[in-house]
Design an enzyme around this catalytic site. Structure first.
Site, PDB file in Angstrom:
ATOM      1  N   GLU A  43      -4.596  -2.708   4.943  1.00 20.28           N
ATOM      2  CA  GLU A  43      -3.993  -4.083   5.546  1.00 20.28           C
ATOM      3  C   GLU A  43      -5.078  -5.048   5.061  1.00 20.28           C
ATOM      4  O   GLU A  43      -4.517  -6.201   4.873  1.00 20.28           O
ATOM      5  CB  GLU A  43      -4.229  -3.887   7.124  1.00 20.28           C
ATOM      6  CG  GLU A  43      -3.125  -3.210   7.939  1.00 20.28           C
ATOM      7  CD  GLU A  43      -3.234  -1.846   8.154  1.00 20.28           C
ATOM      8  OE1 GLU A  43      -4.301  -1.053   7.244  1.00 20.28           O
ATOM      9  OE2 GLU A  43      -2.747  -1.199   8.876  1.00 20.28           O
ATOM     10  N   ALA A  81       3.692  -1.419   8.632  1.00 21.54           N
ATOM     11  CA  ALA A  81       4.507  -2.229   9.436  1.00 21.54           C
ATOM     12  C   ALA A  81       5.375  -2.826   8.360  1.00 21.54           C
ATOM     13  O   ALA A  81       4.998  -2.971   7.151  1.00 21.54           O
ATOM     14  CB  ALA A  81       3.754  -3.305  10.021  1.00 21.54           C
ATOM     15  N   GLU A  91      -1.434   4.686  10.936  1.00 24.93           N
ATOM     16  CA  GLU A  91      -1.945   4.674  12.540  1.00 24.93           C
ATOM     17  C   GLU A  91      -0.838   5.629  13.103  1.00 24.93           C
ATOM     18  O   GLU A  91      -1.407   6.156  14.433  1.00 24.93           O
ATOM     19  CB  GLU A  91      -1.746   3.212  12.923  1.00 24.93           C
ATOM     20  CG  GLU A  91      -2.953   2.177  12.295  1.00 24.93           C
ATOM     21  CD  GLU A  91      -2.725   0.959  12.402  1.00 24.93           C
ATOM     22  OE1 GLU A  91      -1.643   0.401  12.088  1.00 24.93           O
ATOM     23  OE2 GLU A  91      -3.680   0.410  13.259  1.00 24.93           O
ATOM     24  N   GLY A 128       0.502   0.735   9.415  1.00 23.58           N
ATOM     25  CA  GLY A 128       0.937   1.134  10.200  1.00 23.58           C
ATOM     26  C   GLY A 128       1.453   2.721  10.219  1.00 23.58           C
ATOM     27  O   GLY A 128       1.567   3.346  11.246  1.00 23.58           O
TER      28      GLY A 128
HETATM   29  N1  3HC Z   1       7.184  -3.966   4.493  1.00 29.50           N
HETATM   30  C1  3HC Z   1       8.363  -4.613   3.982  1.00 29.50           C
HETATM   31  N2  3HC Z   1       8.672  -4.372   2.532  1.00 29.50           N
HETATM   32  C2  3HC Z   1       7.984  -3.437   1.948  1.00 29.50           C
HETATM   33  C3  3HC Z   1       6.847  -2.931   2.496  1.00 29.50           C
HETATM   34  C4  3HC Z   1       6.497  -3.236   3.789  1.00 29.50           C
HETATM   35  N3  3HC Z   1       5.365  -2.684   4.295  1.00 29.50           N
HETATM   36  N4  3HC Z   1       6.114  -2.166   1.705  1.00 29.50           N
HETATM   37  C5  3HC Z   1       7.267  -2.071   0.382  1.00 29.50           C
HETATM   38  N5  3HC Z   1       7.799  -2.937   0.704  1.00 29.50           N
HETATM   39  C6  3HC Z   1       9.214  -3.427  -0.168  1.00 29.50           C
HETATM   40  C7  3HC Z   1       8.748  -3.937  -1.469  1.00 29.50           C
HETATM   41  O1  3HC Z   1       8.832  -5.354  -1.288  1.00 29.50           O
HETATM   42  C8  3HC Z   1       9.869  -3.518  -2.493  1.00 29.50           C
HETATM   43  O2  3HC Z   1      10.755  -4.479  -2.152  1.00 29.50           O
HETATM   44  P1  3HC Z   1      11.888  -4.751  -3.484  1.00 29.50           P
HETATM   45  O3  3HC Z   1      12.387  -3.368  -4.108  1.00 29.50           O
HETATM   46  O4  3HC Z   1      12.878  -5.891  -2.724  1.00 29.50           O
HETATM   47  O5  3HC Z   1      10.854  -5.534  -4.361  1.00 29.50           O
HETATM   48  C9  3HC Z   1      10.133  -2.237  -1.945  1.00 29.50           C
HETATM   49  O6  3HC Z   1       9.497  -1.982  -0.529  1.00 29.50           O
HETATM   50  C10 3HC Z   1       9.584  -0.934  -2.669  1.00 29.50           C
HETATM   51  O7  3HC Z   1       8.235  -1.317  -2.754  1.00 29.50           O
HETATM   52  P2  3HC Z   1       7.287  -1.120  -4.265  1.00 29.50           P
HETATM   53  O8  3HC Z   1       8.162  -1.872  -5.200  1.00 29.50           O
HETATM   54  O9  3HC Z   1       5.930  -1.604  -3.729  1.00 29.50           O
HETATM   55  O10 3HC Z   1       7.528   0.427  -4.514  1.00 29.50           O
HETATM   56  P3  3HC Z   1       6.424   1.515  -4.988  1.00 29.50           P
HETATM   57  O11 3HC Z   1       6.884   2.716  -4.824  1.00 29.50           O
HETATM   58  O12 3HC Z   1       5.683   0.944  -6.124  1.00 29.50           O
HETATM   59  O13 3HC Z   1       5.236   1.462  -3.980  1.00 29.50           O
HETATM   60  C11 3HC Z   1       4.250   1.487  -1.583  1.00 29.50           C
HETATM   61  C12 3HC Z   1       5.502   2.008  -2.673  1.00 29.50           C
HETATM   62  C13 3HC Z   1       2.829   2.176  -2.148  1.00 29.50           C
HETATM   63  C14 3HC Z   1       4.590   1.839  -0.182  1.00 29.50           C
HETATM   64  C15 3HC Z   1       3.894  -0.087  -1.731  1.00 29.50           C
HETATM   65  O14 3HC Z   1       5.029  -0.651  -1.561  1.00 29.50           O
HETATM   66  C16 3HC Z   1       2.862  -0.726  -0.660  1.00 29.50           C
HETATM   67  O15 3HC Z   1       1.758  -0.575  -1.162  1.00 29.50           O
HETATM   68  N6  3HC Z   1       3.313  -1.134   0.203  1.00 29.50           N
HETATM   69  C17 3HC Z   1       2.665  -1.857   1.531  1.00 29.50           C
HETATM   70  C18 3HC Z   1       1.892  -0.889   2.026  1.00 29.50           C
HETATM   71  C19 3HC Z   1       1.058  -1.812   3.076  1.00 29.50           C
HETATM   72  O16 3HC Z   1       0.466  -2.726   2.892  1.00 29.50           O
HETATM   73  N7  3HC Z   1       0.956  -1.242   4.306  1.00 29.50           N
HETATM   74  C20 3HC Z   1       0.173  -2.029   5.714  1.00 29.50           C
HETATM   75  C21 3HC Z   1       1.188  -3.236   6.085  1.00 29.50           C
HETATM   76  S1  3HC Z   1       0.345  -4.042   7.334  1.00 29.50           S
HETATM   77  C22 3HC Z   1       0.343  -3.077   8.714  1.00 29.50           C
HETATM   78  O17 3HC Z   1       0.825  -1.941   8.756  1.00 29.50           O
HETATM   79  C23 3HC Z   1       0.007  -3.532   9.890  1.00 29.50           C
HETATM   80  C24 3HC Z   1      -0.293  -2.578  10.912  1.00 29.50           C
HETATM   81  O18 3HC Z   1      -1.702  -2.395  10.864  1.00 29.50           O
HETATM   82  C25 3HC Z   1      -0.045  -3.055  12.025  1.00 29.50           C
END
Ligand code: 3HC
Length: 680
Positions: free
Chosen positions: A125, A63, A105, A102
């Site tokens: 998450e 998400a 998912e 997400g």
């Molecule tokens: N939402 C918004 N922005 C995000 C994002 C997300 N899910 N994931 C990454 N970004 C942004 C980062 O803030 C970063 O922004 P910036 O360049 O302005 O600093 C940019 O994308 C690149 O991210 P990284 O620097 O982290 O890039 P990497 O290549 O090192 O890592 C990644 C990529 C492994 C995808 C890592 O970004 C990550 O772990 N992201 C989060 C994944 C996550 O937690 N997903 C679950 C979200 S909650 C959810 O899905 C709820 C659902 O169940 C309803």
């Protein structure tokens, strides 16, 4: 705004493509585009199968975290996924990069999943203080079983594609080069067959047959999960997946998700997610600053610190020349490194071949001349300005021009050290934390003269060796130790005024730190730096040493220890402290845990404010990054500055004033204006 979702046709197969850089987060436009494309595909009689894939570096990484905490705008992800799964035409997820949260998912709601070998899947998450909110806790156990789902949902580490295939999460591994084409071939092979729906899977019955798995999981991972709300909710949700129909389970999951997403812990952990990424950016240095290639590193000192620092580079495949003054110290240091690697191999986290590979990159030496061709040299010698200056002058004379010279000092003036060289622009601090091969934090100390490319190179290098970096200006103790100092002063003052030292430790433990200052003293050894004269007693520590209480190593320090190293408060120590207080003329009284907590933590916030006032940290969130990664500040409070925001800066100021403790202008001004340290 352009639609991030496009479609292509390959005969009877509809390919739905997302292009939402950088990580294909499932923001509103993506969800709306997906829904529209899927609905159109399901309604179109000429479409017989659907493939969903992403352009760019990754499949949906979850998400869009920036949307949390804002009013929701439809369609919701569960709505989109339910529509997708309900259709009778096979829907195939074509996965590369990371299918997270997400994104995982989405993949679960597809009827089939194909992935390239380098892909990873996971539900992280929990690391944002959440549980999956789009059916993940209910679909995953139905596909792979509750036992396999538990770590994925409650710990949140992603798993590689081949493991996902082994547990039934991925149907087919395809070539890295031809994912798009192979996914279409796969989808075509499923046309006309009844579709398997994750929501109808039955693998979750393992948790019903053996309900002990949930408590066993809790017992095994209790320490990791201590203080966090989300992991327990995650375990509960996985358990419910076996106990109730899908529709009801999803409703429960949603309730739990909404409770968590509106709570303080998740806000704190989302703050931290962005804080860690922000810390990597230096405001006044352009992102495209050319970097200095670091192909070979030198480390001075093969003690605990030097050895730990060295291992970071060896593990990242960067050759290291390590220097010591004496052959036996060099041999000892090298031996410890090999042993550490071998222990990692014994635990199955490395092969013996990898151990040999890493150690093969190490060149031990007794001669400074062997450092001449290093691109970066880090000194980890004794914390003494004269010694450091001597080392730097020597390095300056032997190491090639253009190489970076770094000090691992934890509090000395890096600018003064730099002046011992003729290349102050190439000097900076790289403050590793012990054990340096394990601890994540790297405080990068930017000297007055440190060049932009030198700083940018070290920030990048930190990432290469798996560290989380934060930049500090030059001030005593930098960010971390500078803030530790007022806490330690208060801890010492509190026990003189009558607080039980174990209450001081327990307050910090209850707050979420792994240990308190007196436990820490016992662990490190109370006799460190002791003059060894039992007749000369001017501090509590000296009194403890004189009484033969050296810490955990001899079974008694502030606490008495049993064979299993369990601690018991000691009446003798309490008496030693009381005796000291009497001699000092400090009246002792009962002190509440609230007072202890406030006096330990509020002065740290004040010191953090001073650090910001003096521009020693770029932003408040960098301070949070330092304290969470270097000192065990509990992640679920978001770090000292975010925590201060959540309890209110006016509360902090009032508390400091109540105890007659200093309040800096910066903090007072912010409190008066009703501001926060972090603007989000
Ligand atoms: N939402 C918004 N922005 C995000 C994002 C997300 N899910 N994931 C990454 N970004 C942004 C980062 O803030 C970063 O922004 P910036 O360049 O302005 O600093 C940019 O994308 C690149 O991210 P990284 O620097 O982290 O890039 P990497 O290549 O090192 O890592 C990644 C990529 C492994 C995808 C890592 O970004 C990550 O772990 N992201 C989060 C994944 C996550 O937690 N997903 C679950 C979200 S909650 C959810 O899905 C709820 C659902 O169940 C309803």
């Amino acid at each position: 705004m352009t639609n991030p979702i496009s479609t292509q046709r390959d005969g009877e197969v509809l390919v739905v493509i997302s292009n939402n850089p950088p990580v294909n987060a499932l923001g509103q436009a993506v969800r709306a585009g997906l829904k529209e494309a899927i609905e159109a595909g399901l309604a179109d009689d000429s479409v017989e199968a659907i493939v969903i894939r992403c352009d760019g570096r990754t499949f949906f990484a979850g998400a869009d975290i920036t949307e949390f905490g804002k009013p929701p705008v439809g369609p919701s992800l569960p709505e989109v996924l339910d529509a997708m799964e309900a259709g009778d035409k096979p829907v195939v997820a074509a996965i590369h990069g990371t299918a997270l949260g997400g994104g995982c998912e989405v993949a679960l709601a597809c009827h089939y999943r194909v992935a390239v070998p380098s892909a990873k899947m996971g539900l992280p998450e929990v690391k944002l203080g959440l549980i999956p909110g789009a059916g993940g806790t209910q679909r995953l156990p139905r596909v792979i079983g509750a036992e396999a789902a538990l770590p994925m949902v409650a710990i949140g580490n992603p798993i590689p594609a081949r493991k996902a295939q082994a547990i039934g999460l991925v149907d087919e591994i395809v070539s890295e080069e031809s994912l798009a084409a192979d996914a279409i071939v796969f989808a075509r092979s499923k046309i006309g067959q009844p579709v398997p729906r994750s929501s109808e899977g039955t693998a979750n019955q393992d948790g019903v047959k053996n309900p002990d798995i949930f408590d066993q999981f809790r017992a095994k991972n209790g320490r990791k999960m201590r203080g966090f709300d989300a992991p327990n909710a995650a375990i509960e949700a996985v358990k419910l997946a076996g106990e109730m129909p899908f529709a009801e389970g999803v409703k429960k999951e949603r309730e739990m998700f909404l409770k968590l997403v509106t709570g303080t812990q998740s806000a704190a952990m989302r703050h931290y997610f962005f804080a860690e990424r922000a810390a990597n950016k230096i405001d006044d240095i352009p992102a495209d600053t050319p970097l200095i290639p670091i192909k070979k590193v030198g480390v001075i000192g093969a003690g605990t610190m030097g050895g730990g620092i060295t291992m970071n580079f060896l593990s990242a495949g960067i050759p290291v020349t390590i220097l010591e003054m004496q052959q036996d110290a060099l041999d000892r240091g090298t031996g410890v490194m090999r042993k550490n690697y071998e222990n990692t191999a014994k635990r199955g986290r490395m092969t013996m071949e990898q151990v040999d590979q890493a150690m093969g990159l190490l060149t031990p030496t007794l001669s400074y001349d062997d450092l001449a061709d290093c691109d970066l040299v880090i000194e980890a010698v004794y914390e003494n300005m004269d010694v450091k200056k001597e080392v730097f002058a020597k390095l300056d004379s032997v190491v090639k021009q253009g190489a970076i010279l770094a000090s691992n000092t934890s509090y000395l003036n890096v600018d003064e050290i730099a002046l011992a060289t003729k290349r102050p622009g190439y000097v900076l601090g790289l403050h590793f934390f012990s054990p340096a091969n394990v601890m994540k934090l790297l405080e990068i100390v930017r000297g007055e003269k440190t060049r932009d490319d030198v700083l940018a190179t070290c920030m990048k290098l930190a990432k290469t060796i798996g560290k989380i970096a934060a930049v500090s200006g030059v001030c005593p103790g930098f960010i971390g130790n500078r803030m530790l100092s007022p806490r330690q002063q208060q801890a010492n003052a509190l026990i003189m005024e009558g607080a039980n030292y174990w209450d001081v430790d327990d307050v910090l433990l209850d707050f979420g730190f792994p240990m308190g200052p007196f436990q820490m003293a016992d662990l490190a050894g109370i006799d460190i730096g002791w003059h060894r004269d039992p007749t000369k007693v001017t501090t509590v520590r000296e009194a403890l040493c004189a009484a033969g209480r050296f810490g955990q190593k001899n079974g008694k320090g502030f606490y008495d220890y049993d064979a299993a190293r369990n601690r018991t408060p000691s009446d003798d120590v309490k008496a030693i402290i009381a005796d000291f207080a009497a001699k000092e003329g400090t009246a002792q009284r009962e002190i509440s845990k609230d007072e202890i907590r406030e006096r330990l933590l509020y002065p740290m916030v004040n010191e953090g404010a001073k650090i910001l006032e003096e521009k020693m940290a770029q932003r408040a969130s960098d301070i949070d990054v330092v304290w969470i990664n270097g000192y065990g500040w509990p992640l679920y409070t978001g770090g000292p500055m975010f925590w201060a925001d959540t309890i209110g800066l006016d509360t902090i100021v009032a508390g400091l004033e109540k105890y007659g403790l200093p309040v800096c202008d910066y903090l007072r001004g912010k409190a008066e204006r009703g501001e926060k340290f972090n603007s989000q």
